[in-house]
Design a protein around this motif. Structure first.
Motif, short mmCIF file in Angstrom:
data_model
loop_
_atom_site.label_atom_id
_atom_site.label_comp_id
_atom_site.label_asym_id
_atom_site.label_seq_id
_atom_site.Cartn_x
_atom_site.Cartn_y
_atom_site.Cartn_z
N PRO A 1 0.84 -1.21 0.00
CA PRO A 1 0.00 0.00 0.00
C PRO A 1 0.87 1.26 0.00
N VAL B 1 -3.11 6.25 -3.05
CA VAL B 1 -4.57 6.22 -2.97
C VAL B 1 -5.14 7.32 -3.87
N THR C 1 -7.92 9.75 -4.00
CA THR C 1 -8.88 10.27 -3.02
C THR C 1 -10.11 10.90 -3.67
N SER D 1 0.03 7.70 0.87
CA SER D 1 -0.34 7.26 2.21
C SER D 1 0.81 6.51 2.90
N ALA E 1 -3.50 2.04 -7.64
CA ALA E 1 -4.77 2.53 -7.09
C ALA E 1 -5.75 2.64 -8.24
N THR F 1 -10.02 3.59 -9.51
CA THR F 1 -11.30 4.22 -9.21
C THR F 1 -12.11 4.30 -10.49
#
Length: 193
Positions: A64, A67, A69, A96, A178, A180
């Protein structure tokens, strides 16, 4: 005037004009050093953005650290002022982790929900380093300056009046990809500023 005397003058004039034309073409095609040294800040219209047929991101990390956001493709706002701005693909990414992130890349696909036509685009964020805890907003809007990147003004996003679904990947060296999504509602096409 004697034609034999004019022939050498005409030949020299043609050679000079041809050389000047070739020089102008070669200098117009060659990008300047300043545009090569700052790829994350292209000037409007200076780069042609074409769809890609495959995803060039090869990151296999599971650590990880990166990210997404926020992601928007309509009803966009300026992250600093919260004022409305023209529609564009806009992402906010956060480090992060505890070490700076480099080697940032973005890959996104847009799909027309009515015709099922798809287009994919890829952008390396050369020279970007994201400090631990830092958030960076990325705008695909053909504007200049840090965080602004080119877009295809003739993409499905700009030309289709159908609903367009976006799938988006962000990658950085040493951390997991990441992902989305974002949606442009059906309408008359998104408006840029």
């Amino acid at each position: 005037m004697n034609l034999k005397k004019l022939i050498p003058i005409i030949v020299v004039a043609v050679a000079l004009i041809s050389g000047l034309a070739i020089w102008q073409i070669s200098t117009a095609v060659t990008p300047s050093a300043s545009s090569q040294s700052q790829p994350q800040t292209p000037s409007t219209g200076s780069m042609t953005v074409l769809p890609v047929t495959t995803n060039p991101i090869t990151n296999t990390s599971t650590t990880p650290g990166l990210v997404i956001t926020a992601a928007a493709v309509q009803d966009n706002t300026d992250p600093a002022t919260k004022a409305a701005i023209g529609d564009r693909l806009q992402l906010s990414v956060k480090n992060s982790g505890t070490t700076p992130l480099t080697g940032l890349e973005i890959f996104y696909t847009m799909k027309d929900s009515t015709t099922n036509a798809t287009e994919s685009y890829y952008q390396r964020l050369d020279g970007v380093q994201l400090a631990p805890g830092a958030v960076m907003t990325i705008d695909f809007d053909n504007k200049t300056g840090a965080g602004h990147y080119p877009e295809n003004n003739f993409s499905l996003y700009r030309s289709s009046t159908n609903k367009i679904d976006f799938t988006i990947e962000a990658s950085a060296t040493g951390v997991a990809i990441a992902t989305t999504t974002a949606v442009k509602d059906a309408g008359t096409g998104e408006k840029s500023d």
